[in-house]
Design a protein around this motif. Structure first.
Motif, PDB file in Angstrom:
ATOM      1  N   GLN A   1       0.884  -1.232  -0.003  1.00  0.00           N
ATOM      2  CA  GLN A   1      -0.063  -0.129   0.115  1.00  0.00           C
ATOM      3  C   GLN A   1       0.870   1.199  -0.020  1.00  0.00           C
ATOM      4  O   GLN A   1       0.522   2.191  -0.805  1.00  0.00           O
ATOM      5  CB  GLN A   1      -0.954   0.246   1.384  1.00  0.00           C
ATOM      6  CG  GLN A   1      -2.136  -1.004   1.138  1.00  0.00           C
ATOM      7  CD  GLN A   1      -3.276  -0.870   1.842  1.00  0.00           C
ATOM      8  OE1 GLN A   1      -3.667   0.495   2.370  1.00  0.00           O
ATOM      9  NE2 GLN A   1      -3.832  -1.741   2.838  1.00  0.00           N
TER      10      GLN A   1
ATOM     11  N   THR B   1       2.562   1.897  -3.485  1.00  0.00           N
ATOM     12  CA  THR B   1       1.464   2.518  -4.196  1.00  0.00           C
ATOM     13  C   THR B   1       1.163   3.888  -4.073  1.00  0.00           C
ATOM     14  O   THR B   1       1.273   4.665  -5.004  1.00  0.00           O
ATOM     15  CB  THR B   1       0.348   1.589  -4.243  1.00  0.00           C
ATOM     16  OG1 THR B   1       0.479   0.228  -4.850  1.00  0.00           O
ATOM     17  CG2 THR B   1      -0.855   2.074  -5.337  1.00  0.00           C
ATOM     18  N   ARG B   2       0.972   4.130  -2.771  1.00  0.00           N
ATOM     19  CA  ARG B   2       0.601   5.346  -2.190  1.00  0.00           C
ATOM     20  C   ARG B   2       1.607   6.522  -2.602  1.00  0.00           C
ATOM     21  O   ARG B   2       1.549   7.776  -3.136  1.00  0.00           O
ATOM     22  CB  ARG B   2       0.286   5.606  -0.812  1.00  0.00           C
ATOM     23  CG  ARG B   2      -0.073   7.088  -0.313  1.00  0.00           C
ATOM     24  CD  ARG B   2      -0.766   7.047   1.027  1.00  0.00           C
ATOM     25  NE  ARG B   2      -1.071   8.169   1.168  1.00  0.00           N
ATOM     26  CZ  ARG B   2      -1.891   8.590   2.715  1.00  0.00           C
ATOM     27  NH1 ARG B   2      -2.254   7.674   3.131  1.00  0.00           N
ATOM     28  NH2 ARG B   2      -2.240   9.686   2.891  1.00  0.00           N
TER      29      ARG B   2
END
Length: 362
Positions: free
Chosen positions: A142, A145-146
């Motif tokens: 996560q 990706t962020r």
């Protein structure tokens, strides 16, 4: 006689006293609610492209609290795994990472069942290290990706090194490097080192009560049924030398905006419900038996005076561990918290070892 007037005045006085009591009770309730439920946040960082967020995200079906801070979100991601088990560092860690925030985008998170990620009425009796490893790997993806980056520098502290090592071994492609701070080795060997140190120091101080307590515990510690009392390790300087880690928690809980009163209750409950089971798992399945090879660079960062996780046990583990690159770094003036006790040296070492060389483009 004026008994009627006296009676009326008496009733009026009683009513006034009751009103005052209710007013004080209402004020106390308002204050308690403010302490328990006030909004939490992390202070802003004033620089171009900075990031400073404290938020709840879903990881493998459970809500986790994550804090992300850095002066430039394009800097390499440095993800910390806290120890304990259950000992979130979010309440106080900002005071020690201002230098790191200039070079890295730093991610802290409260693990499942810990701190702000503890949820009342959920059952944590079957929580395992493998679940925490899976959560860590999901969080890693996560964050990549962020923040639009390809990889992450992983840093574990204390029990967090047990989770971190297992994660790095399971999914080496997720990380560019692993840093073990206060690295866990063989649990039983470390406890023997801790016991010997504390007993030696107690004898030197002629602390008869401490000596008697340790001698009573000796058979249980030698058999692995008990751990060396952490209160005594702290008393004799085996936990910290340059900081007061307990005071850091108290001040963080009371003064910092990242935690409110309800979060403190969550923290206490999380430690009570998860710590014993996870420590038993670490003892039964020590890292030297389950992770003997990493496919990424590996760094053990130890305080010379650490007897929470002993330097000797960590060194023994380091010697048998295989990795494409590995270094064992000792901070001479620290115990269990070299990243805090010698924060300037730690930040300098991090910048020299990684810095922008780890930066990737999304």
């Amino acid at each position: 006689m004026n008994h009627g007037r006296e009676s009326i005045l008496g009733m009026t006085g009683i009513r006034n006293k009751r009103k005052k009591r209710w007013a004080w009770a209402a004020l106390a309730a308002i204050i308690a609610a403010a302490v328990l439920f006030h909004p939490t946040w992390t202070p802003a960082i004033k620089s171009d492209n900075s990031i400073s967020v404290l938020e709840s995200i879903d990881i493998n079906g459970a809500r986790h609290t994550v804090m992300i801070r850095g002066e430039n979100r394009n800097n390499p991601i440095l993800l910390f795994v806290h120890g304990g088990p259950g000992s979130s560092e979010i309440p106080y860690v900002r005071k020690y990472q201002n230098m790191l925030e200039k070079q890295f985008t730093i991610v802290h998170y409260d693990q499942r069942g810990s701190g702000k990620s503890y949820h009342f009425f959920e059952d944590y009796s079957v929580l395992t290290a493998d679940q925490l490893v899976d959560d860590l790997l999901a969080l890693t993806e996560q964050m990549k990706t962020r923040l639009k980056q390809d990889t992450v520098i992983l840093a574990g502290h204390s029990f967090g090194t047990y989770i971190g090592m297992k994660a790095a071994a399971k999914s080496p492609e997720s990380f560019s490097a692993y840093i073990g701070i206060g690295q866990v080795g063989d649990h039983h060997a470390s406890e023997q080192d801790s016991f010997a140190y504390v007993l030696k120091e107690a004898k030197a101080a002629r602390a008869e009560a401490d000596i008697r307590q340790l001698e009573r515990l000796r058979p249980l510690i030698e058999s692995g049924e008990e751990m060396t009392p952490r209160s005594l390790i702290r008393k004799y300087g085996g936990a910290s030398r340059q900081i007061d880690d307990n005071r850091d928690y108290y001040e963080g809980f009371l003064l910092n905006p990242e935690y409110n009163g309800l979060d403190v209750l969550r923290y206490v409950r999380g430690v009570a419900e998860t710590q014993a089971g996870l420590l038993a798992e670490e003892s039964a399945r020590p890292l030297p038996e389950i992770v003997r090879e990493l496919a990424i660079p590996c760094y053990f960062v130890m305080g010379a005076h650490d007897y929470m996780t002993s330097v000797k046990a960590a060194q023994a583990y380091f010697e048998l561990l295989e990795a494409p690159k590995k270094e064992f770094i000792v901070f001479e003036h620290s115990a269990h918290y070299p990243q805090f006790e010698e924060k300037e040296r730690f930040a300098e070492w991090m910048a020299a070892t990684f810095g922008r060389t780890e930066r990737t483009k999304g």
